[in-house]
Design an enzyme around this catalytic site. Structure first.
Site, PDB file in Angstrom:
ATOM      1  N   GLY A  78       0.767  -1.372   0.021  1.00  0.00           N
ATOM      2  CA  GLY A  78       0.073   0.016   0.052  1.00  0.00           C
ATOM      3  C   GLY A  78       0.856   1.151   0.141  1.00  0.00           C
TER       4      GLY A  78
ATOM      5  N   ILE B 185       2.409   3.105   2.579  1.00  0.00           N
ATOM      6  CA  ILE B 185       3.492   2.614   3.326  1.00  0.00           C
ATOM      7  C   ILE B 185       4.522   1.612   2.771  1.00  0.00           C
ATOM      8  CG2 ILE B 185       4.071   2.113   5.494  1.00  0.00           C
ATOM      9  CD1 ILE B 185       1.738   3.385   6.706  1.00  0.00           C
TER      10      ILE B 185
ATOM     11  N   ARG C 274      -2.639  -8.322  -1.416  1.00  0.00           N
ATOM     12  CA  ARG C 274      -3.984  -9.013  -1.491  1.00  0.00           C
ATOM     13  C   ARG C 274      -4.186  -9.277  -3.229  1.00  0.00           C
ATOM     14  NH1 ARG C 274      -7.590  -5.977   2.569  1.00  0.00           N
ATOM     15  NH2 ARG C 274      -5.983  -4.279   2.028  1.00  0.00           N
TER      16      ARG C 274
ATOM     17  N   ARG D  19       1.071  -4.024  12.356  1.00  0.00           N
ATOM     18  CA  ARG D  19       0.317  -4.548  13.303  1.00  0.00           C
ATOM     19  C   ARG D  19       0.830  -5.569  14.070  1.00  0.00           C
ATOM     20  NH1 ARG D  19      -1.120  -0.060  13.879  1.00  0.00           N
ATOM     21  NH2 ARG D  19      -3.046   0.978  13.815  1.00  0.00           N
TER      22      ARG D  19
ATOM     23  N   GLU E 195       0.392  -5.073  22.850  1.00  0.00           N
ATOM     24  CA  GLU E 195       1.020  -3.510  23.516  1.00  0.00           C
ATOM     25  C   GLU E 195       0.190  -3.030  24.617  1.00  0.00           C
ATOM     26  OE1 GLU E 195       1.263  -1.060  20.165  1.00  0.00           O
ATOM     27  OE2 GLU E 195       2.153  -2.497  18.664  1.00  0.00           O
TER      28      GLU E 195
ATOM     29  N   HIS F 142       6.320   1.231  19.272  1.00  0.00           N
ATOM     30  CA  HIS F 142       5.535   1.691  18.463  1.00  0.00           C
ATOM     31  C   HIS F 142       5.358   3.059  18.212  1.00  0.00           C
ATOM     32  CE1 HIS F 142       1.018   0.935  16.745  1.00  0.00           C
ATOM     33  NE2 HIS F 142       1.509   1.701  16.147  1.00  0.00           N
TER      34      HIS F 142
HETATM   35  C1  8YV Z   1      -0.835   5.030  15.782  1.00  0.00           C
HETATM   36  C2  8YV Z   1      -0.627   3.777  14.070  1.00  0.00           C
HETATM   37  O1  8YV Z   1      -2.185   5.400  15.389  1.00  0.00           O
HETATM   38  O2  8YV Z   1      -1.482   5.183  12.382  1.00  0.00           O
HETATM   39  C3  8YV Z   1      -1.481   4.051  12.722  1.00  0.00           C
HETATM   40  O3  8YV Z   1      -2.041   3.047  12.408  1.00  0.00           O
HETATM   41  O4  8YV Z   1      -0.410   2.681  14.503  1.00  0.00           O
HETATM   42  C4  8YV Z   1       0.082   4.743  14.640  1.00  0.00           C
HETATM   43  O5  8YV Z   1       0.071   5.980  13.908  1.00  0.00           O
HETATM   44  C5  8YV Z   1      -0.628   6.399  16.714  1.00  0.00           C
HETATM   45  O6  8YV Z   1       0.636   5.789  17.377  1.00  0.00           O
HETATM   46  C6  8YV Z   1      -1.535   6.965  17.629  1.00  0.00           C
HETATM   47  O7  8YV Z   1      -1.955   5.777  18.530  1.00  0.00           O
END
Ligand code: 8YV
Length: 307
Positions: free
Chosen positions: A143, A145, A165, A222, A251, A269
């Site tokens: 995607g 990223i 996918r 994730r 987490e 994270h």
């Molecule tokens: C968190 C992230 O959202 O954008 C995402 O999906 O995992 C991070 O950017 C950010 O740390 C806020 O919790």
């Protein structure tokens, strides 16, 4: 209009939501029935149970690109729009992934610990590590990223393949039909796929075994995409060479077995965690809120789930 903040969000965002929009922090029974908008993040989200307690809910605004903790199918069913914060964090998350690729191959974090522990002496040099140029990188999830990661790593002379996918014609990288075959063709497997039920456990024991004893795993997506127990086992048994992880299954819990290993790089994270990017994410959440209030047309809705 009643705005509810769900979770522990960026303090300046919460402050603005409170002062400018009168946001509340608890869905107490006397306000739950009035809540029109929830602002949350991927760490918290709005599940079907909370949606059922908020019958007037019309929008869920997610601070972050990943929204796997919000039940989008249930939101669609209830006519609740869901937004996220794409694009503004792509660079920082991709930087983090590229840094982890360099770190697992070159051992910078472990070498830093080695110097601090006083191990560097006339008689002791740090063990040799792996050259980045020529490394085969596999991107799981091409995607926004994933592409930004691939683009950065091109400058380091790696070769890139991906699994997604669906195949992306014109992507310019070799496509492999599943995670296992991508792992088998990679020295570093970089996870950039969205979280959620569809990708849960995608990086399984079998995929890790295919990555092999000279292979590294990097995950900035994730924790749920990787079978974390299988990862700990694969490291323990030397079935993979190491890992660079910015995300974990539960987490902020990090498995104790990982803390004592020098072949893993562990980050809290922090992928999107720069002043500029978090400010941009905050602005986008507020812009979505203003757009929703103006005419219900938000700027960055997430796609509806298939019925
Ligand atoms: C968190 C992230 O959202 O954008 C995402 O999906 O995992 C991070 O950017 C950010 O740390 C806020 O919790």
């Amino acid at each position: 209009m009643t705005v509810l903040v769900v979770g522990d969000l960026k303090p300046s965002l919460v402050q603005t939501l409170r002062t400018r929009y009168g946001a509340v922090g608890e869905p107490s029974p006397d306000v739950a029935g009035d809540v029109d908008v929830v602002v949350t993040s991927g760490r918290f989200g709005v599940d079907a149970g909370l949606m059922a307690r908020l019958p007037a809910l019309r929008a869920v605004l997610n601070f972050g690109v990943g929204y796997d903790t919000t039940d989008v199918a249930e939101a669609n069913r209830r006519g609740v729009v869901v937004t996220n914060t794409p694009d503004v964090l792509t660079d920082c998350v991709a930087d983090t992934a590229a840094a982890l690729v360099l770190d697992v191959l070159r051992g910078f974090s472990a070498a830093d610990r080695w110097v601090r522990a006083g191990n560097w002496s006339a008689a002791a040099n740090y063990p040799l590590t792996r050259r980045v140029r020529g490394t085969r990188v596999g991107i799981l999830g091409l995607g926004r990223i994933g592409r930004a990661i691939a683009h950065r790593l091109e400058g380091f002379g790696v070769s890139t393949a991906y699994h997604n996918r669906r195949e992306l014609p014109g992507a310019g990288y070799r496509y492999l039909p599943d995670a296992r075959s991508l792992a088998a063709a990679s020295d570093v497997l970089v996870v950039a796929a969205s979280g959620g039920a569809d990708s849960a456990g995608l990086v399984s024991a079998e995929v890790l075994t295919a990555l092999g004893p000279q292979g590294y795993l990097v995950n900035v997506a994730r924790g749920s995409v990787v079978d974390e127990d299988a990862l700990v086992e694969a490291l323990r048994e030397g079935r993979i060479a190491g890992a660079g992880l910015d995300v974990f299954a539960h987490e902020p819990h990090v498995p104790a077995a990982l803390l004592e290993r020098d072949d893993v790089v562990l980050l809290p994270h922090l992928g999107s965690g720069t002043v500029q990017t978090r400010d941009a994410m905050e602005r986008l959440v507020l812009d979505n809120l203003d757009a929703f209030l103006a005419d219900g047309r938000v700027l960055t809705p997430v796609p509806e789930t298939a019925p």
